[in-house]
Structure formats: structure tokens, C-alpha cells
Scaffold this active site. Structure first.
Site, PDB file in Angstrom:
ATOM      1  N   SER A   1      39.843   2.794 -19.215  1.00 41.01           N
ATOM      2  CA  SER A   1      39.104   3.482 -18.151  1.00 41.01           C
ATOM      3  C   SER A   1      38.976   4.956 -18.475  1.00 41.01           C
ATOM      4  CB  SER A   1      39.893   3.325 -16.848  1.00 41.01           C
ATOM      5  OG  SER A   1      39.397   4.168 -15.857  1.00 41.01           O
TER       6      SER A   1
ATOM      7  N   TYR B   1      48.143   3.881 -11.720  1.00 39.77           N
ATOM      8  CA  TYR B   1      47.078   3.093 -12.353  1.00 39.77           C
ATOM      9  C   TYR B   1      46.686   3.741 -13.682  1.00 39.77           C
ATOM     10  CZ  TYR B   1      42.392   1.413 -13.430  1.00 39.77           C
ATOM     11  OH  TYR B   1      41.295   0.924 -14.094  1.00 39.77           O
TER      12      TYR B   1
ATOM     13  N   LYS C   1      47.150   2.372 -17.739  1.00 35.11           N
ATOM     14  CA  LYS C   1      46.117   2.253 -18.788  1.00 35.11           C
ATOM     15  C   LYS C   1      46.522   3.057 -20.025  1.00 35.11           C
ATOM     16  CE  LYS C   1      43.246  -0.448 -16.727  1.00 35.11           C
ATOM     17  NZ  LYS C   1      43.063  -1.820 -17.193  1.00 35.11           N
TER      18      LYS C   1
HETATM   19  P1  NAD Z   1      38.482  -7.130 -10.787  1.00 31.03           P
HETATM   20  O1  NAD Z   1      39.643  -6.949  -9.875  1.00 31.03           O
HETATM   21  O2  NAD Z   1      37.199  -7.561 -10.192  1.00 31.03           O
HETATM   22  O3  NAD Z   1      38.855  -8.149 -11.957  1.00 31.03           O
HETATM   23  C1  NAD Z   1      40.165  -8.308 -12.447  1.00 31.03           C
HETATM   24  C2  NAD Z   1      40.455  -9.798 -12.499  1.00 31.03           C
HETATM   25  O4  NAD Z   1      41.786  -9.985 -12.980  1.00 31.03           O
HETATM   26  C3  NAD Z   1      40.376 -10.457 -11.123  1.00 31.03           C
HETATM   27  O5  NAD Z   1      39.596 -11.640 -11.187  1.00 31.03           O
HETATM   28  C4  NAD Z   1      41.826 -10.756 -10.779  1.00 31.03           C
HETATM   29  O6  NAD Z   1      41.967 -11.891  -9.949  1.00 31.03           O
HETATM   30  C5  NAD Z   1      42.409 -10.943 -12.165  1.00 31.03           C
HETATM   31  N1  NAD Z   1      43.855 -10.697 -12.222  1.00 31.03           N
HETATM   32  C6  NAD Z   1      44.570  -9.688 -11.660  1.00 31.03           C
HETATM   33  N2  NAD Z   1      45.868  -9.801 -11.944  1.00 31.03           N
HETATM   34  C7  NAD Z   1      45.989 -10.922 -12.720  1.00 31.03           C
HETATM   35  C8  NAD Z   1      47.090 -11.583 -13.324  1.00 31.03           C
HETATM   36  N3  NAD Z   1      48.327 -11.116 -13.184  1.00 31.03           N
HETATM   37  N4  NAD Z   1      46.847 -12.711 -14.026  1.00 31.03           N
HETATM   38  C9  NAD Z   1      45.594 -13.196 -14.173  1.00 31.03           C
HETATM   39  N5  NAD Z   1      44.515 -12.611 -13.613  1.00 31.03           N
HETATM   40  C10 NAD Z   1      44.715 -11.493 -12.894  1.00 31.03           C
HETATM   41  O7  NAD Z   1      38.306  -5.767 -11.589  1.00 31.03           O
HETATM   42  P2  NAD Z   1      37.144  -5.301 -12.560  1.00 31.03           P
HETATM   43  O8  NAD Z   1      36.422  -4.211 -11.892  1.00 31.03           O
HETATM   44  O9  NAD Z   1      36.403  -6.457 -13.076  1.00 31.03           O
HETATM   45  O10 NAD Z   1      38.033  -4.657 -13.699  1.00 31.03           O
HETATM   46  C11 NAD Z   1      38.408  -5.363 -14.865  1.00 31.03           C
HETATM   47  C12 NAD Z   1      39.279  -4.479 -15.719  1.00 31.03           C
HETATM   48  O11 NAD Z   1      38.571  -3.274 -15.998  1.00 31.03           O
HETATM   49  C13 NAD Z   1      40.588  -4.067 -15.070  1.00 31.03           C
HETATM   50  O12 NAD Z   1      41.590  -4.042 -16.047  1.00 31.03           O
HETATM   51  C14 NAD Z   1      40.309  -2.656 -14.578  1.00 31.03           C
HETATM   52  O13 NAD Z   1      41.462  -1.876 -14.507  1.00 31.03           O
HETATM   53  C15 NAD Z   1      39.348  -2.149 -15.636  1.00 31.03           C
HETATM   54  N6  NAD Z   1      38.464  -1.083 -15.157  1.00 31.03           N
HETATM   55  C16 NAD Z   1      37.669  -1.296 -14.069  1.00 31.03           C
HETATM   56  C17 NAD Z   1      36.841  -0.270 -13.619  1.00 31.03           C
HETATM   57  C18 NAD Z   1      35.965  -0.447 -12.422  1.00 31.03           C
HETATM   58  O14 NAD Z   1      35.481   0.545 -11.878  1.00 31.03           O
HETATM   59  N7  NAD Z   1      35.680  -1.649 -11.956  1.00 31.03           N
HETATM   60  C19 NAD Z   1      36.831   0.961 -14.288  1.00 31.03           C
HETATM   61  C20 NAD Z   1      37.639   1.133 -15.397  1.00 31.03           C
HETATM   62  C21 NAD Z   1      38.466   0.096 -15.832  1.00 31.03           C
HETATM   63  C1  UD1 Z   2      37.478   5.593  -9.263  1.00 28.92           C
HETATM   64  C2  UD1 Z   2      38.950   5.655  -9.555  1.00 28.92           C
HETATM   65  C3  UD1 Z   2      39.151   5.739 -11.058  1.00 28.92           C
HETATM   66  C4  UD1 Z   2      38.457   4.575 -11.755  1.00 28.92           C
HETATM   67  C5  UD1 Z   2      36.970   4.636 -11.388  1.00 28.92           C
HETATM   68  C6  UD1 Z   2      36.225   3.532 -12.063  1.00 28.92           C
HETATM   69  C7  UD1 Z   2      39.928   6.783  -7.613  1.00 28.92           C
HETATM   70  C8  UD1 Z   2      40.569   8.035  -7.105  1.00 28.92           C
HETATM   71  N1  UD1 Z   2      39.523   6.821  -8.903  1.00 28.92           N
HETATM   72  O1  UD1 Z   2      36.886   6.758  -9.740  1.00 28.92           O
HETATM   73  O2  UD1 Z   2      40.516   5.699 -11.379  1.00 28.92           O
HETATM   74  O3  UD1 Z   2      38.591   4.671 -13.162  1.00 28.92           O
HETATM   75  O4  UD1 Z   2      36.873   4.519  -9.964  1.00 28.92           O
HETATM   76  O5  UD1 Z   2      35.328   2.918 -11.240  1.00 28.92           O
HETATM   77  O6  UD1 Z   2      39.822   5.795  -6.918  1.00 28.92           O
HETATM   78  N2  UD1 Z   2      32.850   8.904  -2.891  1.00 28.92           N
HETATM   79  C9  UD1 Z   2      32.440   9.294  -1.638  1.00 28.92           C
HETATM   80  N3  UD1 Z   2      32.598   8.430  -0.594  1.00 28.92           N
HETATM   81  C10 UD1 Z   2      33.135   7.186  -0.738  1.00 28.92           C
HETATM   82  C11 UD1 Z   2      33.559   6.772  -2.028  1.00 28.92           C
HETATM   83  C12 UD1 Z   2      33.402   7.665  -3.086  1.00 28.92           C
HETATM   84  O7  UD1 Z   2      31.944  10.401  -1.462  1.00 28.92           O
HETATM   85  O8  UD1 Z   2      33.275   6.443   0.259  1.00 28.92           O
HETATM   86  C13 UD1 Z   2      32.642   9.818  -4.028  1.00 28.92           C
HETATM   87  C14 UD1 Z   2      33.906  10.223  -4.757  1.00 28.92           C
HETATM   88  O9  UD1 Z   2      34.455  11.369  -4.185  1.00 28.92           O
HETATM   89  C15 UD1 Z   2      33.369  10.456  -6.178  1.00 28.92           C
HETATM   90  C16 UD1 Z   2      32.223   9.442  -6.306  1.00 28.92           C
HETATM   91  O10 UD1 Z   2      31.841   9.119  -4.961  1.00 28.92           O
HETATM   92  O11 UD1 Z   2      32.838  11.735  -6.303  1.00 28.92           O
HETATM   93  C17 UD1 Z   2      32.611   8.164  -7.031  1.00 28.92           C
HETATM   94  O12 UD1 Z   2      33.799   7.633  -6.420  1.00 28.92           O
HETATM   95  P1  UD1 Z   2      34.379   6.207  -6.835  1.00 28.92           P
HETATM   96  O13 UD1 Z   2      33.307   5.198  -6.821  1.00 28.92           O
HETATM   97  O14 UD1 Z   2      35.581   5.957  -5.977  1.00 28.92           O
HETATM   98  O15 UD1 Z   2      34.813   6.391  -8.360  1.00 28.92           O
HETATM   99  P2  UD1 Z   2      35.760   7.522  -9.025  1.00 28.92           P
HETATM  100  O16 UD1 Z   2      36.395   8.375  -8.020  1.00 28.92           O
HETATM  101  O17 UD1 Z   2      34.975   8.176 -10.100  1.00 28.92           O
END
Ligand code: NAD
Ligand code: UD1
Length: 334
Positions: free
Chosen positions: A124, A148, A152
Site C-alpha cells: 500500500s 495497519y 505492510k
Molecule cells: P478486502 O477486505 O475486500 O479483501 C481482503 C480479502 O481477504 C477478503 O475477502 C477477506 O475476507 C479475506 N481475508 C481476510 N483475512 C483473511 C484470512 N485470515 N484468511 C483468508 N482470507 C482472509 O480488501 P481489498 O481492498 O480487496 O484489499 C486486498 C489487499 O490489498 C489487502 O491486503 C489490503 O491491505 C491491500 N490494500 C488495499 C487497499 C484498498 O484501498 N482497498 C489499498 C492498499 C492495499
Molecule cells: C486510506 C487509508 C490508507 C489506505 C488507503 C487505500 C486511512 C486513514 N488511510 O487512505 O491507509 O492505504 O485508504 O485506499 O484510512 N475523505 C473525506 N470524507 C470521507 C472519507 C474520506 O473527506 O468520508 C477524504 C480523506 O480525508 C482523504 C480522501 O478523502 O483526503 C481519501 O480518503 P480515503 O478514501 O479514506 O483514503 P486515504 O485516506 O487516502
């Protein structure tokens, strides 16, 4: 030979499964459905018209996970499974370290035992903390501000050490910026439990009438309109990045990190306006206090992924908003 996809029923995992199946890969999905529903897997089958093996397994359950390695021939692992809510990680750090760090250790030990030494890991942009400068390159200083983020960073360190210990390992760590949007079919998308933490799911829930108004966290940042700037990337572009990384790890060894972002920053108000245009409606909002821990500006320099993975994001903000809205309307109806 199959690709093992942990967390394949989740938001990014499910979109990646579609791209993998469409590209002709065999996949095996392992998920404990902690943050997803089994129904997603049916939808993946429906969209791709392909079948695949799926198992309800917690990645920390070594015995159950080992059966997957014994029963199937696995060529590489794409490791999405994990927990991702920053606030929750502050409340319950042990759970985050257990799932994200220990879960990865269990997985890596089995990979080593069964000689599966290729992995694409979900990292991330959070590993950059509050960046010293933007756009952020992969060699920027790494830091974390919450459990979190630490989980990572710790996993990246473990994977770096692992790759250094044995030249047969090849690991791509993909540092995602802000994934939004949904599959164009409207069949799968982000399905947050309870009140959404992230911006786009919150906006779509205001649009559908589940929430009254958007609260914009902070209007006095040092940005063009005072609201926070992020690098939003379409989840399908992100999913395709995993296929490019998968190709790369067949060819090289070692640990390599890549930013997956568009390289463009949009403010909260710009996203709100783009959504209003895509959905043809106004989103009521008010500016409230900054959210603790938020940073002003964060966007990627995606040049390394372009050069080394031959990948770049293709979808713009309009498409991200239109697809997020289609998914919200369709999923609200069930
Ligand atoms: P998500 O929660 O939708 O998907 C994660 C999946 O992992 C889910 O289906 C959940 O049920 C499964 N899971 C959780 N714990 C588990 C376990 N112990 N065993 C087996 N399965 C398990 O999240 P996502 O948005 O798809 O994110 C996927 C990955 O990407 C995560 O590692 C997350 O940290 C990373 N990531 C996500 C974002 C984002 O904004 N969505 C940003 C940066 C990194
Ligand atoms: C969040 C996570 C970050 C993760 C990233 C990936 C937090 C503090 N950080 O980041 O660890 O890697 O998602 O998706 O949760 N905002 C509003 N109103 C809302 C929600 C968000 O104004 O109701 C603003 C936030 O202040 C920010 C932007 O929208 O400026 C994006 O927010 P968000 O979608 O939560 O993502 P990040 O904060 O970038």
C-alpha cells in the site's frame, strides 16, 4: 499449474480473478470471507464463464492451507488476504499483526516447503506515511503511522529478507494508491460493512440515500481547494497490474516494489464533482474537521511500473465514478 489467490473474494482480489481467468490462467481462491461473501465467487464465474476451485480457509490455519499445496500444483501466489481498516488496526493491533504478518509467515513457510517461490503481494501507499515530496517514487523513505501501515512495512521487510536469502524467490510488492470503481458489469465492486471509511463508497452511499451528506475531512490543507489530494486508480487497471507483475516474476528473481497509481492527484471536491457529473445528481456535503492521521497530498510516480512491468493505468476519473455508481445501484437492489 494454478495461481493461488488468497483473499480472492475481496474487492481487489475478485477483480483480479476475473482478469486472470480471462487471460486463461487456472486459479484457486482461498478466503475466510471475513470481509467478503461467497456469492462474489459465483459472480466471477458468471462474468468469466469459467470455473475454478475455491476454499473457505483462514490463511493462518496451516493444516488446511497445507492441503491446498498438497492437492494442487501451484506456480505462484497472489496474496491479497488481510485486514485493511486503519482505525480498526489502532483499536485492535494484535488482530492486524496476526492476520497480516503471521498469516503471511504461514503462507511463506508453506510456499518454501512446496517449492512455490513466486509471489505478488498487496502492499500500500501507506508505507510512505506522510511523504516528503510528491510524486512518490519507490525509493522514497518508508514509514508507518498506524498498526495497519506497520503490518505492510513488516511484511515488505520479511519478503525482502526472504528474497535475499534464496535467489529462487521472486516477489513483486505492489504499492496500491487509492483503488475505486468497479467491474463494468456492475456485478462486483467494493462492499464495505457498516459506515464506509473511504471516500468513494461514502459518496455512492450518499447518492443512494443511505447516508445524508458527505463530510469532507478538512478544508484548509495546502492544496488548490483546501481539501485532501489522492491518486485514485480504477480497480480494473489495478487488477491488470497484477497480471503484468505475474509475468515479471516468471522472468526475474529478488524482491521488487512497484507503485500502482495513475500519477494524477484529485482533491475531495474534484472527486465529488466528477461523481455528480457521472451520476447526474448533486451530493450534499459539509466541510468538517480534519481526520486524525490524514495527509494533505499523496500521488504516485508510476514510471517504474511502466518501465519494468509494461503497465500503466488507462481509465480516467469519469469511468471510475460511473462504474462505482453502476455497482452501487445494482448492489443496492441485490
Ligand atoms: P478486502 O477486505 O475486500 O479483501 C481482503 C480479502 O481477504 C477478503 O475477502 C477477506 O475476507 C479475506 N481475508 C481476510 N483475512 C483473511 C484470512 N485470515 N484468511 C483468508 N482470507 C482472509 O480488501 P481489498 O481492498 O480487496 O484489499 C486486498 C489487499 O490489498 C489487502 O491486503 C489490503 O491491505 C491491500 N490494500 C488495499 C487497499 C484498498 O484501498 N482497498 C489499498 C492498499 C492495499
Ligand atoms: C486510506 C487509508 C490508507 C489506505 C488507503 C487505500 C486511512 C486513514 N488511510 O487512505 O491507509 O492505504 O485508504 O485506499 O484510512 N475523505 C473525506 N470524507 C470521507 C472519507 C474520506 O473527506 O468520508 C477524504 C480523506 O480525508 C482523504 C480522501 O478523502 O483526503 C481519501 O480518503 P480515503 O478514501 O479514506 O483514503 P486515504 O485516506 O487516502
Amino acid at each position: 499449474m494454478a495461481i493461488l489467490v488468497t483473499g480472492g473474494a475481496g474487492y481487489i482480489g475478485s477483480h483480479t480473478c476475473i482478469e486472470l481467468l480471462n487471460a486463461g490462467h487456472e486459479i484457486i481462491v482461498v478466503d475466510n470471507f471475513y470481509n467478503s461473501k461467497p456469492d462474489v465467487l459465483k459472480r466471477i464465474r458468471k462474468i468469466t464463464q469459467r470455473d475454478f476451485i475455491s476454499k473457505e480457509i483462514d490463511i493462518q490455519d496451516k493444516d488446511e492451507l497445507e492441503k491446498v499445496f498438497i492437492d494442487h500444483s501451484i506456480e505462484a501466489v497472489i496474496h491479497f488476504a488481510g485486514l485493511k481498516a486503519v482505525g480498526e488496526s489502532v483499536q485492535n493491533p494484535l488482530r492486524y499483526y496476526e492476520t497480516n504478518v503471521n498469516g503471511t509467515l504461514v503462507l511463506c513457510n508453506l510456499m518454501a516447503k512446496y517449492d512455490v517461490k513466486r509471489m505478488v503481494f498487496s502492499s500500500s501507499a501507506t508505507v510512505y506515511g506522510n511523504p516528503d515530496q510528491v510524486p512518490i517514487t519507490e525509493d522514497s523513505p518508508l514509514r508507518a503511522t498506524n498498526p495497519y501501515g506497520w503490518s505492510k512495512l513488516m511484511v515488505e521487510q520479511i519478503l525482502t529478507d526472504l528474497a535475499a536469502s534464496d535467489k529462487e524467490w521472486s516477489i513483486s510488492s505492489l504499492r496500491y494508491f487509492n483503488p475505486i470503481g468497479a467491474h463494468a458489469s456492475g456485478e462486483i465492486g467494493e462492499d464495505p460493512q457498516g459506515i464506509p471509511n473511504n471516500l468513494m463508497p461514502f459518496i455512492t452511499q450518499v447518492a443512494i440515500g443511505k447516508m445524508n451528506q458527505l463530510k469532507v475531512f478538512g478544508g484548509n490543507y495546502d492544496t488548490s481547494d483546501g481539501t485532501g489530494v489522492r491518486d485514485y486508480i480504477h480497480v480494473v487497471d489495478l487488477a491488470q497490474g497484477h497480471l503484468r507483475a505475474l509475468e515479471k516474476i516468471q522472468k526475474i528473481s529478488g524482491f521488487h516494489a512497484y507503485n500502482l497509481g495513475t500519477g494524477k492527484g484529485y482533491s475531495v471536491l474534484e472527486i465529488k464533482e466528477a461523481f455528480e457529473e457521472a451520476a447526474g445528481m448533486k451530493i450534499p456535503y459539509s466541510i468538517v474537521e480534519r481526520r486524525p492521521g490524514d495527509i494533505a497530498v499523496c500521488y504516485a510516480d508510476p514510471a517504474k511500473a511502466k518501465e519494468e512491468l509494461n503497465w500503466e493505468a488507462a481509465k480516467g476519473i469519469k469511468e471510475m465514478c460511473a462504474d462505482a455508481w453502476r455497482w452501487q445501484r445494482k448492489s443496492f437492489k441485490g
